[in-house]
Design an enzyme around this catalytic site. Sequence first.
Site, PDB file in Angstrom:
ATOM      1  N   SER A  49      -4.471  27.822 -24.331  1.00  0.00           N
ATOM      2  CA  SER A  49      -3.541  26.711 -24.573  1.00  0.00           C
ATOM      3  C   SER A  49      -2.750  26.338 -23.333  1.00  0.00           C
ATOM      4  CB  SER A  49      -2.563  27.146 -25.667  1.00  0.00           C
ATOM      5  OG  SER A  49      -1.467  26.266 -25.720  1.00  0.00           O
TER       6      SER A  49
ATOM      7  N   GLU B  66       0.201  25.765 -23.458  1.00  0.00           N
ATOM      8  CA  GLU B  66       1.482  26.467 -23.597  1.00  0.00           C
ATOM      9  C   GLU B  66       1.605  27.601 -22.576  1.00  0.00           C
ATOM     10  OE1 GLU B  66       4.423  26.639 -25.787  1.00  0.00           O
ATOM     11  OE2 GLU B  66       3.921  24.524 -25.721  1.00  0.00           O
TER      12      GLU B  66
ATOM     13  N   TYR C  68       4.425  32.706 -29.150  1.00  0.00           N
ATOM     14  CA  TYR C  68       3.065  32.148 -29.259  1.00  0.00           C
ATOM     15  C   TYR C  68       2.384  32.129 -27.897  1.00  0.00           C
ATOM     16  CZ  TYR C  68      -0.533  28.489 -29.483  1.00  0.00           C
ATOM     17  OH  TYR C  68      -1.707  27.779 -29.365  1.00  0.00           O
TER      18      TYR C  68
HETATM   19  P1  NAP Z   1      -4.621  25.085 -36.999  1.00  0.00           P
HETATM   20  O1  NAP Z   1      -4.925  23.763 -37.609  1.00  0.00           O
HETATM   21  O2  NAP Z   1      -3.276  25.688 -37.189  1.00  0.00           O
HETATM   22  O3  NAP Z   1      -5.734  26.121 -37.548  1.00  0.00           O
HETATM   23  C1  NAP Z   1      -5.588  27.505 -37.396  1.00  0.00           C
HETATM   24  C2  NAP Z   1      -6.722  28.194 -38.137  1.00  0.00           C
HETATM   25  O4  NAP Z   1      -6.568  29.625 -37.992  1.00  0.00           O
HETATM   26  C3  NAP Z   1      -6.734  27.936 -39.657  1.00  0.00           C
HETATM   27  O5  NAP Z   1      -8.072  27.852 -40.070  1.00  0.00           O
HETATM   28  C4  NAP Z   1      -6.081  29.200 -40.214  1.00  0.00           C
HETATM   29  O6  NAP Z   1      -6.468  29.482 -41.541  1.00  0.00           O
HETATM   30  C5  NAP Z   1      -6.669  30.226 -39.272  1.00  0.00           C
HETATM   31  N1  NAP Z   1      -5.953  31.500 -39.276  1.00  0.00           N
HETATM   32  C6  NAP Z   1      -4.626  31.699 -39.072  1.00  0.00           C
HETATM   33  N2  NAP Z   1      -4.349  33.018 -39.119  1.00  0.00           N
HETATM   34  C7  NAP Z   1      -5.513  33.665 -39.361  1.00  0.00           C
HETATM   35  C8  NAP Z   1      -5.878  35.018 -39.526  1.00  0.00           C
HETATM   36  N3  NAP Z   1      -4.979  36.015 -39.442  1.00  0.00           N
HETATM   37  N4  NAP Z   1      -7.179  35.331 -39.757  1.00  0.00           N
HETATM   38  C9  NAP Z   1      -8.105  34.344 -39.861  1.00  0.00           C
HETATM   39  N5  NAP Z   1      -7.827  33.028 -39.721  1.00  0.00           N
HETATM   40  C10 NAP Z   1      -6.538  32.699 -39.470  1.00  0.00           C
HETATM   41  O7  NAP Z   1      -4.898  25.058 -35.420  1.00  0.00           O
HETATM   42  P2  NAP Z   1      -5.732  23.996 -34.553  1.00  0.00           P
HETATM   43  O8  NAP Z   1      -4.831  22.909 -34.133  1.00  0.00           O
HETATM   44  O9  NAP Z   1      -7.003  23.705 -35.243  1.00  0.00           O
HETATM   45  O10 NAP Z   1      -6.004  24.861 -33.234  1.00  0.00           O
HETATM   46  C11 NAP Z   1      -7.133  25.720 -33.133  1.00  0.00           C
HETATM   47  C12 NAP Z   1      -6.859  26.785 -32.084  1.00  0.00           C
HETATM   48  O11 NAP Z   1      -6.598  26.167 -30.830  1.00  0.00           O
HETATM   49  C13 NAP Z   1      -5.642  27.666 -32.364  1.00  0.00           C
HETATM   50  O12 NAP Z   1      -5.938  28.956 -31.857  1.00  0.00           O
HETATM   51  C14 NAP Z   1      -4.541  27.026 -31.551  1.00  0.00           C
HETATM   52  O13 NAP Z   1      -3.547  27.981 -31.227  1.00  0.00           O
HETATM   53  C15 NAP Z   1      -5.320  26.557 -30.347  1.00  0.00           C
HETATM   54  N6  NAP Z   1      -4.798  25.389 -29.647  1.00  0.00           N
HETATM   55  C16 NAP Z   1      -4.516  24.250 -30.329  1.00  0.00           C
HETATM   56  C17 NAP Z   1      -4.083  23.132 -29.645  1.00  0.00           C
HETATM   57  C18 NAP Z   1      -3.785  21.832 -30.362  1.00  0.00           C
HETATM   58  O14 NAP Z   1      -3.120  20.975 -29.756  1.00  0.00           O
HETATM   59  N7  NAP Z   1      -4.273  21.642 -31.576  1.00  0.00           N
HETATM   60  C19 NAP Z   1      -3.942  23.175 -28.242  1.00  0.00           C
HETATM   61  C20 NAP Z   1      -4.244  24.362 -27.584  1.00  0.00           C
HETATM   62  C21 NAP Z   1      -4.686  25.455 -28.285  1.00  0.00           C
HETATM   63  P3  NAP Z   1      -5.682  28.820 -42.814  1.00  0.00           P
HETATM   64  O15 NAP Z   1      -6.265  27.432 -42.963  1.00  0.00           O
HETATM   65  O16 NAP Z   1      -6.021  29.742 -43.906  1.00  0.00           O
HETATM   66  O17 NAP Z   1      -4.230  28.782 -42.457  1.00  0.00           O
HETATM   67  O1  G4F Z   2       3.891  19.295 -32.044  1.00  0.00           O
HETATM   68  P1  G4F Z   2       4.541  20.505 -31.528  1.00  0.00           P
HETATM   69  O2  G4F Z   2       5.072  21.470 -32.539  1.00  0.00           O
HETATM   70  O3  G4F Z   2       3.511  21.174 -30.538  1.00  0.00           O
HETATM   71  P2  G4F Z   2       3.646  22.213 -29.324  1.00  0.00           P
HETATM   72  O4  G4F Z   2       4.853  23.058 -29.450  1.00  0.00           O
HETATM   73  O5  G4F Z   2       3.492  21.435 -28.064  1.00  0.00           O
HETATM   74  O6  G4F Z   2       2.365  23.142 -29.573  1.00  0.00           O
HETATM   75  C1  G4F Z   2       1.090  22.586 -29.882  1.00  0.00           C
HETATM   76  O7  G4F Z   2       0.377  22.350 -28.695  1.00  0.00           O
HETATM   77  C2  G4F Z   2       0.053  23.544 -27.944  1.00  0.00           C
HETATM   78  C3  G4F Z   2      -0.714  23.092 -26.698  1.00  0.00           C
HETATM   79  O8  G4F Z   2       0.189  22.737 -25.690  1.00  0.00           O
HETATM   80  C4  G4F Z   2      -0.795  24.443 -28.815  1.00  0.00           C
HETATM   81  F1  G4F Z   2      -1.142  25.573 -28.114  1.00  0.00           F
HETATM   82  C5  G4F Z   2      -0.027  24.830 -30.073  1.00  0.00           C
HETATM   83  O9  G4F Z   2      -0.894  25.610 -30.915  1.00  0.00           O
HETATM   84  C6  G4F Z   2       0.359  23.553 -30.812  1.00  0.00           C
HETATM   85  O10 G4F Z   2      -0.818  22.934 -31.281  1.00  0.00           O
HETATM   86  O11 G4F Z   2       5.787  20.108 -30.588  1.00  0.00           O
HETATM   87  C7  G4F Z   2       5.647  19.217 -29.510  1.00  0.00           C
HETATM   88  C8  G4F Z   2       7.023  18.896 -28.935  1.00  0.00           C
HETATM   89  C9  G4F Z   2       7.879  20.152 -28.632  1.00  0.00           C
HETATM   90  O12 G4F Z   2       8.474  19.998 -27.380  1.00  0.00           O
HETATM   91  C10 G4F Z   2       8.934  20.134 -29.719  1.00  0.00           C
HETATM   92  O13 G4F Z   2      10.169  20.737 -29.336  1.00  0.00           O
HETATM   93  O14 G4F Z   2       7.764  18.159 -29.902  1.00  0.00           O
HETATM   94  C11 G4F Z   2       9.090  18.640 -29.947  1.00  0.00           C
HETATM   95  N1  G4F Z   2       9.697  18.315 -31.243  1.00  0.00           N
HETATM   96  C12 G4F Z   2      10.810  17.544 -31.403  1.00  0.00           C
HETATM   97  N2  G4F Z   2      11.132  17.480 -32.714  1.00  0.00           N
HETATM   98  C13 G4F Z   2       9.309  18.755 -32.455  1.00  0.00           C
HETATM   99  C14 G4F Z   2      10.211  18.224 -33.378  1.00  0.00           C
HETATM  100  N3  G4F Z   2       8.260  19.524 -32.823  1.00  0.00           N
HETATM  101  C15 G4F Z   2       8.097  19.779 -34.157  1.00  0.00           C
HETATM  102  N4  G4F Z   2       7.032  20.527 -34.547  1.00  0.00           N
HETATM  103  N5  G4F Z   2       8.977  19.302 -35.100  1.00  0.00           N
HETATM  104  C16 G4F Z   2      10.047  18.512 -34.772  1.00  0.00           C
HETATM  105  O15 G4F Z   2      10.832  18.085 -35.618  1.00  0.00           O
END
Ligand code: NAP
Ligand code: G4F
Length: 351
Positions: free
Chosen positions: A131, A133, A154
């Site tokens: 990520s 992050e 995280y």
């Molecule tokens: P998401 O929608 O939150 O999906 C997470 C998945 O992990 C769900 O299928 C969840 O199952 C499963 N899970 C959680 N805990 C588990 C456990 N203990 N054992 C088995 N499965 C488990 O996340 P996403 O946005 O698709 O992201 C996919 C991956 O990329 C994650 O690792 C996330 O941290 C990473 N990532 C995401 C972003 C982004 O912007 N989306 C960016 C960088 C990295 P349930 O459905 O049962 O909850």
């Molecule tokens: O949408 P967010 O919660 O995503 P964040 O923290 O950037 O993390 C996501 O992206 C990561 C990749 O860079 C992934 F690794 C991670 O798994 C996840 O998918 O928040 C985005 C921004 C933050 O700066 C937060 O402080 O939005 C700001 N924010 C402002 N108000 C809020 C809110 N975020 C959330 N969730 N809820 C609010 O009300």
Amino acid sequence: MTKRALITGITGQDGSYLAELLLSKGYEVHGLIRRASTFNTSRIDHLYVDPHLPGAKLFLHYGDLSDGARLVTLLAGIDPDEVYNLAAQSHVRVSFDEPEHTADTTGTGTIRMLEAVRLSGIKTRFYQASSSELYGATPPPQNEDTPFYPRSPYAAAKLYSYWITKNYREAYDMFAVNGILFNHESPRRGETFVTRKITRAVAAIKAGVQDYVYMGNLDAVRDWGYAPEYVEGMWRMLQADAPDDYVLATGVGITVREFLEIAFDRVGLNWEDHVRFDERYLRPTEVDALIGDNTRARTKLGWKPTVDGRELARLMVDADVEALEHAGRPWIDRVQLDSWRTPTAVAPVTA
Ligand code: NAP
Ligand code: G4F
């Protein structure tokens, strides 16, 4: 020969798009799902075919990243050509509330997967969902050589996963890669991430179901891309000649405030009339700005994103407006309509 893939996190946003992509390429797809007291497969229900029928190509298995022995048994039984480790507790704000659980799933879960690959003796390619992050406090632009500075439980857990994936590549000659993905969104995005929280609220406010949405830090800058394009990048990483780590990003950063402005504007509303501040949505330590440099993925994988954060805001608002119109039909009861209110009806107060 039909290729076989295992996806952990198949019920999540990325897992569902990746399953679609791999099925469209003719793969046999296996997914790890958590046992829950209600069905948790809504994002992949449209892909499901009864596994008793000939031609079924999607198979689901119960398991959890906290259960190492189960992972060894599954890997040995499925013997996949490719493993995509997407499962994680993926919410940054929630990781401050549940740091130990986040470490166990998002950090230690990865070593359990890598050990399961090693101990089962299978030959497979391994994708780790790293990520942006990881960059945390290091200012943009960020690429594969930028130093990491994690700012949350995280991010610290993902940092461990990043390095242990690299270590297994070097120690055991595994084809193991880190995809360092910047934020990517879609109409399937979890409802408590900021983009989806906003676009659902816009739809609900426009429909008269709610009046305000409560938000945290509006100054944060994110490089938001479109999830279906990012899962294509994951797949490309595992088709390369040699394993490497890659940034996937659009290179365009916008603030949460600008995303709000565009989203409300899409339905003819002024965001300032409907957004209120609630400090519970602030994080103890914030990541101020993430903007990625995708040069390596573009030049070595031929990967090219086409949707940036501004277009994404419009696309997601349109999808949520349509979804709410559907949910609001008279034959759906009031409770379903109420679930569109954000955040208190469906989400804990800190996300
Ligand atoms: P998401 O929608 O939150 O999906 C997470 C998945 O992990 C769900 O299928 C969840 O199952 C499963 N899970 C959680 N805990 C588990 C456990 N203990 N054992 C088995 N499965 C488990 O996340 P996403 O946005 O698709 O992201 C996919 C991956 O990329 C994650 O690792 C996330 O941290 C990473 N990532 C995401 C972003 C982004 O912007 N989306 C960016 C960088 C990295 P349930 O459905 O049962 O909850
Ligand atoms: O949408 P967010 O919660 O995503 P964040 O923290 O950037 O993390 C996501 O992206 C990561 C990749 O860079 C992934 F690794 C991670 O798994 C996840 O998918 O928040 C985005 C921004 C933050 O700066 C937060 O402080 O939005 C700001 N924010 C402002 N108000 C809020 C809110 N975020 C959330 N969730 N809820 C609010 O009300």
